[in-house]
Design a protein around this motif. Structure first.
Motif, PDB file in Angstrom:
ATOM      1  N   LEU A  46     -57.383 -57.741  45.639  1.00  0.00           N
ATOM      2  CA  LEU A  46     -58.618 -58.028  44.906  1.00  0.00           C
ATOM      3  C   LEU A  46     -59.133 -56.780  44.199  1.00  0.00           C
ATOM      4  CD1 LEU A  46     -60.468 -60.305  47.508  1.00  0.00           C
ATOM      5  CD2 LEU A  46     -59.536 -61.016  45.303  1.00  0.00           C
ATOM      6  N   ARG A  51     -61.104 -61.625  35.178  1.00  0.00           N
ATOM      7  CA  ARG A  51     -60.752 -61.106  36.509  1.00  0.00           C
ATOM      8  C   ARG A  51     -61.384 -61.953  37.608  1.00  0.00           C
ATOM      9  NH1 ARG A  51     -62.175 -55.972  34.130  1.00  0.00           N
ATOM     10  NH2 ARG A  51     -64.053 -55.926  35.438  1.00  0.00           N
ATOM     11  N   LYS A  82     -59.441 -64.259  40.463  1.00  0.00           N
ATOM     12  CA  LYS A  82     -59.655 -64.084  41.903  1.00  0.00           C
ATOM     13  C   LYS A  82     -60.099 -65.376  42.565  1.00  0.00           C
ATOM     14  CE  LYS A  82     -62.516 -60.554  41.686  1.00  0.00           C
ATOM     15  NZ  LYS A  82     -63.391 -59.455  42.164  1.00  0.00           N
ATOM     16  N   ASP A 102     -61.622 -66.143  46.087  1.00  0.00           N
ATOM     17  CA  ASP A 102     -62.693 -65.151  46.213  1.00  0.00           C
ATOM     18  C   ASP A 102     -63.650 -65.301  45.034  1.00  0.00           C
ATOM     19  OD1 ASP A 102     -63.547 -62.347  47.524  1.00  0.00           O
ATOM     20  OD2 ASP A 102     -63.715 -62.196  45.342  1.00  0.00           O
ATOM     21  N   VAL A 118     -51.615 -62.636  39.122  1.00  0.00           N
ATOM     22  CA  VAL A 118     -51.958 -62.014  40.409  1.00  0.00           C
ATOM     23  C   VAL A 118     -50.729 -61.332  41.002  1.00  0.00           C
ATOM     24  CG1 VAL A 118     -52.660 -62.479  42.785  1.00  0.00           C
ATOM     25  CG2 VAL A 118     -53.893 -63.551  40.895  1.00  0.00           C
TER      26      VAL A 118
END
Length: 599
Positions: A197, A210, A214, A220, A421
């Protein structure tokens, strides 16, 4: 029980959990139920004593008692140390929570005098972010969580108590850290996730891109822009941000596709087993959310049936997933995500095939894909609508259209985000890929914002009680028969429950309209007074109160619970605690000067 035995037993198990939660049986009652269960179980296996009709009743009793016992174990409150305001404690990170404007928020496990406790901890953003690799020592203010002052407010203390958390804390100063040597395997995995992260935060991408990556891959959303979250919520596409069954199915399909190039086709079983191992590893890495576990169990059951050359069964897979989750933590049945996740799957099972028969027949693979997307999306939206309104009191009339626009691109978005990712995790920086990904997510967010910004389509402050939800679910249950076979019998049954729902809503609205009351609301250290007469409410407050937050946490919940949208806000200069409204006169009997009225 002959048609769907596992589903019925699962519902009985859930009934036992709900009974224990609301009736709170003590230890003597639990012991008595255990004794009865053992005796009943013995009788159940002695077939000569039983008739065919009695056996299902005994089995139902056993699973209800099983649910009661499991929830009793999971809801027992442990012993805690005594706190007196500011305390020096040692703690470690348990989970990262959503941040606010000033503070980062975490769930922590702490110790005082060798006694363990769990708490929500707020830390100023000026302090270093916590991680799983350290123990921390600091002086923090620790207070027990308190129940809300009124019935219309969300009971945050009860929500956290279901997770074993009974305290909230605040770190006013600095903290000391010491590297841990006893990290468990799970904590090492969570620490690695935190490091990835952090890498995403440093990537050459737009901030909103971004945060989106996530959220959609690593589950997240702790630092996500509030405006972006609001757009997804208002447009009815919030499920795209959360790791759901759609995400897991797409990722699993992508893994299978990649394995086709690595493993010869004759080793089909090896490919399936490898893909299952990888999808469970991914679930472990991002955290065991309800929808993640449910999806993984259902995918596993589906492919195990295929490997064993047995007929697949969606409801059996769903029921097994529910048993696994609730046996581990029975409090999950009260979680909104758990409920929405499972009812969405049931909605797809209940509506998808009837809807497909009513939609135009596809002429090619592309049309078949689009028709299935429309059918599945509509099925899930219909099934979850009552619960969405009950919990969030809002619904967008364009949510179905928004999903039909966004969902067809979900596979591309999810797979591309997964690849990004992976690239960022291995510190591979390809500028042209970053630009392409930024552009894709930017257009996606613009489309979501377009739907989320249409105020005329968003219905807010929709009152809904559990009884109304129950009737709506019955209406949706009967709607399937109308879709399959439109006749007088099916139509009359549906019309009866629709009229019953309308009548109930009319009675509740009438009762709320005739309620006159004066309430004093507590907002941090400020006091707000509401005066309700008929279907109109006046709120009195001081000018130094954050009106936006007051509207979010006081005004809107109160108006929703009292089933009205007509209100005024009067702002004054004096001390609101001196305000003494009289119920019978509805007049302000103080020298408070009100100089502004906001409709």
């Amino acid at each position: 029980m002959d048609k769907e035995p596992l589903l019925i037993l699962c519902l009985l198990f859930i009934l036992g959990i709900v009974l224990q939660d609301y009736l709170s049986f003590g230890q003597p009652t639990i012991v008595l139920l255990l004794i009865l269960s053992v005796v009943t179980l013995f009788i159940f296996f002695v077939k000569s004593f039983l008739t065919f009709k009695i056996r299902p009743v005994i089995l139902a009793f056993l699973f209800i008692c099983f649910g009661i016992f499991i929830h009793y174990l999971h809801s027992t409150k442990p012993e805690f140390p005594t706190f007196n305001g500011k305390e020096t404690v040692i703690f470690k990170l348990r989970k990262k929570l959503n941040s606010n404007e000033k503070n980062r928020r975490y769930e922590i496990i702490g110790w005082k005098d060798n006694q363990q406790f769990q708490s929500v901890l707020s830390i100023p953003k000026s302090e270093t972010a916590l991680n799983f690799a350290n123990y921390y020592k600091a002086e923090i203010y620790i207070n027990p969580l308190e129940k809300p002052y009124s019935d219309f407010q969300f009971d945050y203390s009860k929500y956290l108590a279901r997770k074993g958390i009974y305290f909230q804390s605040y770190l006013p100063g600095s903290l000391r850290s010491e590297l841990r040597k006893d990290l468990s395997t799970g904590e090492k995995i969570r620490q690695k996730r935190l490091e990835i992260l952090d890498k995403i935060d440093q990537a050459d991408l737009e901030k909103r891109t971004r945060e989106f990556a996530k959220g959609i891959i690593l589950a997240d959303r702790t630092e996500m822009d509030r405006a972006m979250v609001r757009d997804f919520r208002n447009s009815g596409t919030m499920h795209l941000l959360a790791i759901s069954g759609t995400h897991m199915a797409i990722i699993f399909g992508f893994i299978l596709l990649m394995l086709r190039f690595l493993i010869p086709s004759k080793y089909r079983k090896i490919k399936i087993v490898t893909a299952l191992v990888l999808i469970w590893s991914f679930a472990l890495f991002i955290g065991y959310g309800n929808s993640v576990v449910r999806s993984c169990v259902m995918i596993t059951c589906y492919y195990v049936f295929i490997l064993l050359q047995r007929k697949t069964d969606l409801l059996h897979s769903m029921s097994l997933a529910a048993f696994i989750i609730l046996f581990t933590d029975s409090n999950q049945v009260f979680d909104v995500g758990f409920q929405l996740s499972f009812i969405a799957v049931f909605g797809i099972f209940w509506f998808n095939q009837p809807l497909l028969k009513r939609l135009p027949r596809p002429k090619n693979k592309f049309q078949n894909l689009m028709i299935n997307i429309i059918s599945i999306s509509l099925s899930a939206q219909l099934a979850t609508m009552p619960l969405v309104i009950f919990y969030f009191h809002q619904y967008s009339s364009l949510s179905i259209l928004a999903n039909l626009v966004i969902i067809p691109f979900a596979e591309i978005i999810i797979v591309f985000s997964l690849l990004m990712v992976i690239l960022i995790s291995f510190s591979i920086d390809l500028h042209w890929v970053n630009v392409l990904f930024d552009g894709l997510i930017s257009y996606t967010l613009k489309a979501v914002h377009l739907f989320g910004d249409l105020d005329f389509a968003l219905n807010k402050m929709i009152p809904m009680t559990l009884l109304e939800v129950f009737l709506l679910l019955i209406i949706l249950f009967l709607l399937r028969f109308i879709i399959r076979n439109f006749n007088i019998k099916n139509t009359s049954r549906l019309a009866f429950f629709i009229l019953l729902f309308i009548s109930l809503r009319f009675l509740l609205n009438y009762k709320a309209t005739n309620l006159n009351e004066v309430l004093e609301h507590q907002f941090f250290k400020k006091k707000i007074v509401s005066v309700k007469k008929g279907d109109h409410v006046i709120f009195y407050m001081n000018q130094n109160v954050d009106q936006e937050k007051v509207e979010q946490y006081i005004i809107e919940p109160y108006l929703t619970s009292r089933r009205t949208k007509s209100f005024q806000v009067k702002i004054g200069d004096g001390n609101i605690s001196e305000l003494k409204p009289k119920l019978e006169e509805y007049k302000i009997t103080s020298n408070l000067l009100f100089r502004k009225v906001t409709n």
